[in-house]
Design a protein around this motif. Structure first.
Motif, PDB file in Angstrom:
ATOM      1  N   PHE A 143       0.475  -1.355  -0.442  1.00 44.09           N
ATOM      2  CA  PHE A 143       0.356   0.196   0.062  1.00 44.09           C
ATOM      3  C   PHE A 143       0.527   1.292   0.426  1.00 44.09           C
ATOM      4  CE2 PHE A 143      -3.442  -2.704   1.905  1.00 44.09           C
ATOM      5  CZ  PHE A 143      -3.924  -3.453   1.275  1.00 44.09           C
ATOM      6  N   LYS A 144       1.914   1.389   0.362  1.00 46.05           N
ATOM      7  CA  LYS A 144       2.695   2.254   1.077  1.00 46.05           C
ATOM      8  C   LYS A 144       3.109   2.677  -0.336  1.00 46.05           C
ATOM      9  CE  LYS A 144       6.942   4.094   4.082  1.00 46.05           C
ATOM     10  NZ  LYS A 144       5.887   4.194   5.025  1.00 46.05           N
ATOM     11  N   ASP A 145       3.822   1.356  -1.192  1.00 44.10           N
ATOM     12  CA  ASP A 145       4.219   1.574  -2.378  1.00 44.10           C
ATOM     13  C   ASP A 145       3.564   2.727  -3.470  1.00 44.10           C
ATOM     14  OD1 ASP A 145       6.082   1.530  -4.142  1.00 44.10           O
ATOM     15  OD2 ASP A 145       5.090  -0.180  -4.899  1.00 44.10           O
ATOM     16  N   ILE A 146       1.947   2.103  -3.657  1.00 43.77           N
ATOM     17  CA  ILE A 146       1.016   2.214  -4.055  1.00 43.77           C
ATOM     18  C   ILE A 146       0.905   4.010  -3.984  1.00 43.77           C
ATOM     19  CG2 ILE A 146      -1.324   2.219  -4.669  1.00 43.77           C
ATOM     20  CD1 ILE A 146      -1.015  -0.624  -4.287  1.00 43.77           C
ATOM     21  N   GLU A 147       0.985   4.334  -2.196  1.00 43.29           N
ATOM     22  CA  GLU A 147       0.608   5.709  -2.508  1.00 43.29           C
ATOM     23  C   GLU A 147       1.675   6.634  -2.569  1.00 43.29           C
ATOM     24  OE1 GLU A 147      -0.446   5.287   1.723  1.00 43.29           O
ATOM     25  OE2 GLU A 147      -2.588   4.323   1.644  1.00 43.29           O
ATOM     26  N   GLY A 148       3.236   6.040  -2.339  1.00 40.61           N
ATOM     27  CA  GLY A 148       4.108   6.775  -2.676  1.00 40.61           C
ATOM     28  C   GLY A 148       4.495   7.048  -4.262  1.00 40.61           C
ATOM     29  N   ARG A 149       3.761   5.751  -5.114  1.00 33.73           N
ATOM     30  CA  ARG A 149       4.612   6.691  -6.549  1.00 33.73           C
ATOM     31  C   ARG A 149       2.716   7.252  -7.239  1.00 33.73           C
ATOM     32  NH1 ARG A 149       5.814   0.543  -8.071  1.00 33.73           N
ATOM     33  NH2 ARG A 149       5.041   1.218 -10.330  1.00 33.73           N
ATOM     34  N   VAL A 150       1.708   6.664  -6.559  1.00 34.56           N
ATOM     35  CA  VAL A 150       0.661   7.725  -7.619  1.00 34.56           C
ATOM     36  C   VAL A 150      -0.196   8.506  -6.232  1.00 34.56           C
ATOM     37  CG1 VAL A 150      -1.400   7.259  -8.109  1.00 34.56           C
ATOM     38  CG2 VAL A 150       0.604   4.859  -8.628  1.00 34.56           C
ATOM     39  N   LYS A 151       0.028  10.158  -6.974  1.00 29.10           N
ATOM     40  CA  LYS A 151       0.021  10.745  -6.321  1.00 29.10           C
ATOM     41  C   LYS A 151      -1.516  11.138  -6.515  1.00 29.10           C
ATOM     42  CE  LYS A 151       4.363  12.360  -6.226  1.00 29.10           C
ATOM     43  NZ  LYS A 151       4.463  11.030  -5.287  1.00 29.10           N
ATOM     44  N   GLY A 152      -2.082  11.432  -5.073  1.00 28.57           N
ATOM     45  CA  GLY A 152      -3.890  11.250  -5.387  1.00 28.57           C
ATOM     46  C   GLY A 152      -3.826  10.383  -4.779  1.00 28.57           C
ATOM     47  N   ILE A 153      -3.425   9.340  -4.267  1.00 23.14           N
ATOM     48  CA  ILE A 153      -3.999   8.045  -2.938  1.00 23.14           C
ATOM     49  C   ILE A 153      -3.179   8.784  -2.198  1.00 23.14           C
ATOM     50  CG2 ILE A 153      -4.191   5.585  -2.954  1.00 23.14           C
ATOM     51  CD1 ILE A 153      -4.041   5.210  -5.953  1.00 23.14           C
ATOM     52  N   LYS A 154      -4.136   8.904  -1.372  1.00 22.66           N
ATOM     53  CA  LYS A 154      -3.979   8.552   0.126  1.00 22.66           C
ATOM     54  C   LYS A 154      -4.504   7.176   0.721  1.00 22.66           C
ATOM     55  CE  LYS A 154      -2.256  12.304   0.606  1.00 22.66           C
ATOM     56  NZ  LYS A 154      -1.763  12.602  -0.594  1.00 22.66           N
ATOM     57  N   ASN A 155      -4.113   6.592   1.973  1.00 27.72           N
ATOM     58  CA  ASN A 155      -4.700   5.614   2.595  1.00 27.72           C
ATOM     59  C   ASN A 155      -5.294   4.757   1.861  1.00 27.72           C
ATOM     60  OD1 ASN A 155      -4.927   3.772   4.400  1.00 27.72           O
ATOM     61  ND2 ASN A 155      -6.013   5.669   6.224  1.00 27.72           N
ATOM     62  N   ILE A 156      -4.918   3.829   1.120  1.00 28.12           N
ATOM     63  CA  ILE A 156      -5.332   3.181   0.129  1.00 28.12           C
ATOM     64  C   ILE A 156      -6.547   2.067   1.026  1.00 28.12           C
ATOM     65  CG2 ILE A 156      -5.537   0.559  -1.110  1.00 28.12           C
ATOM     66  CD1 ILE A 156      -2.845   2.024  -2.312  1.00 28.12           C
ATOM     67  N   ARG A 157      -5.794   1.563   2.428  1.00 26.56           N
ATOM     68  CA  ARG A 157      -6.652   1.071   3.508  1.00 26.56           C
ATOM     69  C   ARG A 157      -8.319   1.454   3.533  1.00 26.56           C
ATOM     70  NH1 ARG A 157      -1.971   0.387   5.818  1.00 26.56           N
ATOM     71  NH2 ARG A 157      -1.691  -1.400   6.157  1.00 26.56           N
ATOM     72  N   ASP A 158      -7.913   2.013   3.774  1.00 28.65           N
ATOM     73  CA  ASP A 158      -9.643   3.443   4.133  1.00 28.65           C
ATOM     74  C   ASP A 158     -10.206   3.076   2.630  1.00 28.65           C
ATOM     75  OD1 ASP A 158      -9.315   4.032   6.949  1.00 28.65           O
ATOM     76  OD2 ASP A 158      -8.976   6.010   6.157  1.00 28.65           O
ATOM     77  N   ILE A 159     -10.173   3.092   1.473  1.00 23.75           N
ATOM     78  CA  ILE A 159     -10.628   3.514   0.172  1.00 23.75           C
ATOM     79  C   ILE A 159     -11.120   1.373   0.160  1.00 23.75           C
ATOM     80  CG2 ILE A 159     -10.415   3.365  -2.242  1.00 23.75           C
ATOM     81  CD1 ILE A 159      -8.340   5.337  -1.768  1.00 23.75           C
TER      82      ILE A 159
END
Length: 179
Positions: A143-159
């Motif tokens: 999740f941290k990798d996705i959040e770090g590389r894709v601007k505009g995505i924050k807190n995938i767990r909540d999504i």
């Protein structure tokens, strides 16, 4: 592929039964570990369980569960069970991070106009394009990798949590994570 729950997490335990459902034996409200199926179970005599305990509900010998009474809709859950459901689902998302990261790595278009990733809350076409570009360079690892590389995505767990709740409460026709 036969999609059935093998394990369920306790979200509410009523040792004296549930008078609202006219059940006099101990009952347990649960959420399935793999597909988030909401179930009402009865226990074997003399058995007690703890909140958030994982119970085996598969077809082999069950040590604590006597029977699965029924599958429940979100609206059939008592308020206490709904409150505990959030923690149970968020814990399951955290424990199964790899499964959800794979979803981000492998999700494809639903049709010519709509990508599966767009079904997630707060993810639009521009963000989907960024996700696709990044995963083509290198698959996501966390999740941290996705959040770090894709601007505009924050807190995938909540999504993911929000999407699962929407599916369980009947607000979504297309099921991504539930059955």
């Amino acid at each position: 592929m036969d999609k059935r729950e093998e394990y369920a997490i306790v979200i509410y335990y009523l040792p004296g039964g549930d008078p609202t459902k006219n059940i006099k034996e101990p009952v347990v409200y649960t959420v399935g570990r793999d597909y988030f199926t909401l179930l009402l179970l009865t226990l074997k005599p003399g058995v007690t369980v703890n909140l958030f305990e994982e119970l085996y509900i598969g077809n082999k010998q069950r040590d604590k569960v006597r029977s699965i009474l029924k599958r429940l809709s979100f609206d059939e859950l008592p308020e206490i069970a709904k409150a505990n459901l959030e923690k149970a689902i968020k814990d399951l998302i955290a424990k199964n991070e790899k499964k959800f990261v794979e979803f981000f790595n492998n999700a494809g278009p639903l049709n010519i106009r709509l990508h599966t990733l767009e079904l997630l809350p707060d993810i639009g076409k521009v963000t989907v394009q960024k996700i696709i570009e990044e995963r083509q360079k290198k698959p996501f690892e966390s999740f941290k990798d996705i959040e770090g590389r894709v601007k505009g995505i924050k807190n995938i767990r909540d999504i993911i949590y929000e999407r699962i709740i929407r599916e369980l409460s009947g607000k979504e026709k297309i099921k991504l994570f539930t059955i």
